[in-house]
Design a protein around this motif. Structure first.
Motif, mmCIF file in Angstrom:
data_model
loop_
_atom_site.group_PDB
_atom_site.id
_atom_site.type_symbol
_atom_site.label_atom_id
_atom_site.label_comp_id
_atom_site.label_asym_id
_atom_site.label_seq_id
_atom_site.Cartn_x
_atom_site.Cartn_y
_atom_site.Cartn_z
ATOM 1 N N VAL A 12 19.254 -69.386 27.104
ATOM 2 C CA VAL A 12 18.058 -69.422 26.345
ATOM 3 C C VAL A 12 18.604 -69.125 24.832
ATOM 4 O O VAL A 12 19.745 -68.875 24.623
ATOM 5 N N GLN A 13 17.889 -69.619 23.722
ATOM 6 C CA GLN A 13 17.998 -69.517 22.470
ATOM 7 C C GLN A 13 17.923 -68.002 22.132
ATOM 8 O O GLN A 13 17.161 -67.093 22.680
ATOM 9 N N ALA A 14 18.684 -67.695 21.132
ATOM 10 C CA ALA A 14 18.560 -66.349 20.574
ATOM 11 C C ALA A 14 17.017 -65.951 20.023
ATOM 12 O O ALA A 14 16.479 -66.975 19.399
ATOM 13 N N GLY A 15 16.512 -64.874 20.497
ATOM 14 C CA GLY A 15 15.050 -64.626 20.259
ATOM 15 C C GLY A 15 14.245 -64.860 21.285
ATOM 16 O O GLY A 15 13.289 -64.373 21.222
ATOM 17 N N GLY A 16 14.686 -65.646 22.250
ATOM 18 C CA GLY A 16 14.115 -65.645 23.435
ATOM 19 C C GLY A 16 14.025 -64.543 24.452
ATOM 20 O O GLY A 16 14.533 -63.576 24.391
ATOM 21 N N SER A 17 13.300 -65.025 25.645
ATOM 22 C CA SER A 17 13.285 -64.096 26.619
ATOM 23 C C SER A 17 13.586 -64.484 27.994
ATOM 24 O O SER A 17 13.622 -65.800 28.120
ATOM 25 N N LEU A 18 14.181 -63.744 28.966
ATOM 26 C CA LEU A 18 14.232 -64.044 30.321
ATOM 27 C C LEU A 18 13.933 -62.729 31.146
ATOM 28 O O LEU A 18 13.833 -61.784 30.619
ATOM 29 N N ARG A 19 13.611 -63.274 32.427
ATOM 30 C CA ARG A 19 13.281 -62.170 33.136
ATOM 31 C C ARG A 19 14.178 -62.324 34.553
ATOM 32 O O ARG A 19 14.053 -63.326 35.152
ATOM 33 N N LEU A 20 15.084 -61.269 34.777
ATOM 34 C CA LEU A 20 15.935 -61.089 35.698
ATOM 35 C C LEU A 20 15.219 -60.347 37.182
ATOM 36 O O LEU A 20 14.417 -59.544 37.116
ATOM 37 N N SER A 21 15.358 -60.810 38.321
ATOM 38 C CA SER A 21 14.964 -60.290 39.592
ATOM 39 C C SER A 21 16.229 -59.902 40.459
ATOM 40 O O SER A 21 16.992 -60.526 40.570
ATOM 41 N N CYS A 22 16.066 -58.825 41.236
ATOM 42 C CA CYS A 22 17.042 -58.654 42.302
ATOM 43 C C CYS A 22 16.257 -57.959 43.721
ATOM 44 O O CYS A 22 15.560 -57.011 43.185
ATOM 45 N N ALA A 23 16.264 -58.699 44.757
ATOM 46 C CA ALA A 23 15.556 -58.384 45.702
ATOM 47 C C ALA A 23 16.662 -57.764 46.682
ATOM 48 O O ALA A 23 17.678 -58.704 47.065
ATOM 49 N N ALA A 24 16.364 -56.625 47.354
ATOM 50 C CA ALA A 24 17.184 -56.086 48.416
ATOM 51 C C ALA A 24 16.642 -56.361 49.875
ATOM 52 O O ALA A 24 15.434 -56.540 50.008
ATOM 53 N N SER A 25 17.413 -57.052 50.759
ATOM 54 C CA SER A 25 17.141 -57.198 52.019
ATOM 55 C C SER A 25 17.886 -56.643 53.148
ATOM 56 O O SER A 25 18.998 -55.953 52.978
ATOM 57 N N GLY A 26 17.357 -56.352 54.426
ATOM 58 C CA GLY A 26 18.051 -55.809 55.417
ATOM 59 C C GLY A 26 17.464 -54.631 56.008
ATOM 60 O O GLY A 26 18.052 -53.432 56.087
ATOM 61 N N SER A 27 16.126 -54.689 56.244
ATOM 62 C CA SER A 27 15.602 -53.699 57.193
ATOM 63 C C SER A 27 15.609 -52.419 56.169
ATOM 64 O O SER A 27 15.981 -51.271 56.757
ATOM 65 N N ILE A 28 15.044 -52.659 54.995
ATOM 66 C CA ILE A 28 15.043 -51.443 53.920
ATOM 67 C C ILE A 28 13.931 -50.302 54.246
ATOM 68 O O ILE A 28 12.839 -50.760 54.479
ATOM 69 N N VAL A 29 14.703 -49.027 54.198
ATOM 70 C CA VAL A 29 13.647 -47.938 54.289
ATOM 71 C C VAL A 29 13.318 -47.471 52.803
ATOM 72 O O VAL A 29 12.371 -47.076 52.679
ATOM 73 N N SER A 30 14.396 -47.113 52.297
ATOM 74 C CA SER A 30 14.472 -46.607 50.920
ATOM 75 C C SER A 30 15.600 -46.904 50.131
ATOM 76 O O SER A 30 16.754 -47.390 50.374
#
Length: 121
Positions: A12-30
C-alpha cells in the motif's frame, strides 16, 4: 490442534489503509488476550496492539490514533485496522493469542504464520 491464520497484508502507498484479520480454529471455547505484533528486517518483534476478551485495548505509542484493534469472539477473530500508514510500518505482522481453551485442553502463546505489510513512500 489450534491454529491462527492471518490475512489481509499487502502493498500500500503511504497514507493508505489496510485491514488485517486473524482467525483461530480448532474447537475453540475461549481466547484470553489476542494481539498483533510486527517484525521489521533487522529488528526485534514488537507489540503493536492487544485486546482482552472483554474488549480492553492497548497500543504501541507509534500506532496510537492510526491503528484500531477489535475482535469478534463469536468468530474467534481479531482485526487490525491500519490507517495513515507510513513506510516505517513495513514489517511482517503476526497474530498472537496468549491462552486458548480448545475443548478440555489449553494452549499458550500461540502465533500465526505472519503476513507481510509493505508501505511504499
Amino acid at each position: 490442534q489450534v491454529q491462527l491464520v492471518e490475512s489481509g497484508g499487502g502493498l500500500v502507498q503511504a497514507g493508505g489503509s489496510l485491514r488485517l484479520s486473524c482467525a483461530a480454529s480448532g474447537s475453540i471455547v475461549s481466547i484470553n488476550i489476542m494481539g498483533w505484533y510486527r517484525q521489521a528486517p533487522g529488528k526485534q518483534r514488537e507489540l503493536v496492539a492487544r485486546i482482552g476478551s472483554g474488549g480492553s485495548t492497548a497500543y504501541a505509542d507509534s500506532v496510537k490514533g492510526r491503528f484500531t484493534i477489535s475482535r469478534d469472539n463469536a468468530k474467534n477473530t481479531v482485526y487490525l485496522q491500519m490507517n495513515s500508514l507510513k513506510a516505517e510500518d513495513t514489517a511482517v505482522y503476526y497474530c498472537n493469542a496468549d491462552r486458548i481453551q480448545s475443548g478440555s485442553s489449553w494452549f499458550f502463546n500461540r502465533w500465526g504464520q505472519g503476513t507481510q505489510v509493505t508501505v511504499s513512500s
